[in-house]
Design a protein around this motif. Structure first.
Motif, short mmCIF file in Angstrom:
data_model
loop_
_atom_site.label_atom_id
_atom_site.label_comp_id
_atom_site.label_asym_id
_atom_site.label_seq_id
_atom_site.Cartn_x
_atom_site.Cartn_y
_atom_site.Cartn_z
N UNK A 1 40.87 23.59 -103.96
CA UNK A 1 41.96 23.92 -104.89
C UNK A 1 43.09 24.63 -104.16
N UNK A 2 44.28 24.52 -104.74
CA UNK A 2 45.47 25.20 -104.23
C UNK A 2 46.16 25.91 -105.37
N UNK A 3 46.75 27.05 -105.04
CA UNK A 3 47.56 27.82 -106.00
C UNK A 3 48.87 28.15 -105.29
N UNK A 4 49.98 28.07 -106.00
CA UNK A 4 51.28 28.32 -105.37
C UNK A 4 51.63 27.18 -104.43
N UNK A 5 52.44 27.49 -103.39
CA UNK A 5 52.86 26.47 -102.43
C UNK A 5 52.39 26.85 -101.04
N UNK A 6 51.24 26.26 -100.61
CA UNK A 6 50.73 26.54 -99.25
C UNK A 6 51.75 26.08 -98.19
N UNK A 7 51.56 26.49 -96.94
CA UNK A 7 52.48 26.07 -95.88
C UNK A 7 52.65 24.55 -95.84
N UNK A 8 53.87 24.10 -95.60
CA UNK A 8 54.19 22.67 -95.64
C UNK A 8 53.34 21.86 -94.68
N UNK A 9 53.00 22.42 -93.55
CA UNK A 9 52.21 21.69 -92.55
C UNK A 9 50.78 21.44 -92.94
N UNK A 10 50.33 21.99 -94.06
CA UNK A 10 48.93 21.81 -94.45
C UNK A 10 48.63 20.40 -94.93
N UNK A 11 49.59 19.74 -95.59
CA UNK A 11 49.34 18.42 -96.18
C UNK A 11 48.80 17.41 -95.17
N UNK A 12 49.41 17.23 -93.98
CA UNK A 12 48.85 16.27 -93.03
C UNK A 12 47.49 16.71 -92.47
N UNK A 13 47.29 18.01 -92.32
CA UNK A 13 46.00 18.51 -91.84
C UNK A 13 44.91 18.18 -92.87
N UNK A 14 45.21 18.44 -94.14
CA UNK A 14 44.26 18.16 -95.21
C UNK A 14 43.95 16.66 -95.27
N UNK A 15 44.96 15.83 -95.11
CA UNK A 15 44.75 14.38 -95.12
C UNK A 15 43.81 13.96 -94.00
N UNK A 16 43.99 14.56 -92.81
CA UNK A 16 43.12 14.25 -91.66
C UNK A 16 41.69 14.71 -91.92
N UNK B 1 41.38 27.83 -93.57
CA UNK B 1 41.54 28.46 -92.25
C UNK B 1 42.76 27.87 -91.55
N UNK B 2 42.93 26.56 -91.68
CA UNK B 2 44.09 25.90 -91.08
C UNK B 2 45.38 26.33 -91.77
N UNK B 3 45.34 26.52 -93.08
CA UNK B 3 46.54 26.99 -93.81
C UNK B 3 46.98 28.35 -93.29
N UNK B 4 46.02 29.26 -93.13
CA UNK B 4 46.35 30.59 -92.60
C UNK B 4 46.84 30.51 -91.16
#
Length: 197
Positions: A107-122, A145-148
């Motif tokens: 789950x996500x709340x708010x707007x995580x760092x923009x770079x997370x989307x491709x990492x999550x896809x991978x 952990x990657x978001x942080x």
């Protein structure tokens, strides 16, 4: 592997104030963060990361006061129950939070760092490509952990097998514990007995 740890990250200029609030002191010893209950390091990103192991930190109780008047990143990882969460708070308010839980999913709340989307896809692609006849790996567990890490520069809790990710931390002195009072002393104090000062 059994990693149970929190980490707090503040701007490097706030590092000493954070340590003082927690009652943590400098030891001068350095090594891998996993070698001490409290370990801290400044990163080139301008963030100071404090790793606290073994459920010593109570986020529900302590995080609101630590987040007051500053930006702070909090990460909690328990790879025994496969739960990880990361959040950025500013002036005590959650800006974003990312959670991965073995039972409740991602789950996500708010707007995580923009770079997370491709990492999550991978990470999701890696999960989908697993052999169904082999034990499954929860790759999405690493997403918080990657978001942080996109903010702080530290991703050492995601892959503790890579020594370079945990090196260079100062092992910190834990807060002083109040002296334990024995049962009989406590009873005497309760009933007003014992030595008078």
């Amino acid at each position: 592997m059994g990693v149970v740890a929190d980490y707090l990250a503040v701007r490097t200029s706030e590092a000493e104030a954070l340590l003082e609030q927690l009652g943590v002191g400098h030891s001068g010893q350095t090594g891998d963060w996993s070698g001490a209950y409290y370990a801290g390091r400044a990163f080139e990103t301008g963030w100071y990361v404090l790793v606290i192991q073994r459920r010593i930190f109570d986020a529900d109780r302590d995080l609101p006061a630590l987040a007051e008047g500053r930006e702070i990143v909090h990460v909690y990882v328990d790879d025994v129950v496969m739960h990880s969460t990361a959040a950025l708070l500013k002036d005590g308010q959650v800006v974003w939070r990312v959670t991965s839980d073995a039972d409740e999913g991602y789950s996500e709340e708010g707007e995580p760092p923009a770079g997370l989307a491709p990492i999550l896809a991978e990470l999701r692609r890696n999960e989908a490509e697993q052999d169904p006849d082999e034990p499954q790996v929860d790759y999405v567990f690493d997403a918080p952990i990657e978001a942080a890490a996109l903010v702080t520069g530290f991703r050492g809790l995601a892959d503790t097998h890579d020594p370079a990710l945990g090196a260079g931390f100062e092992w910190l002195e834990p807060p002083a514990k109040p002296p334990r009072v024995g049962l009989f002393t406590a009873l005497a104090q309760l009933f007003g007995l014992g030595r008078k000062g």
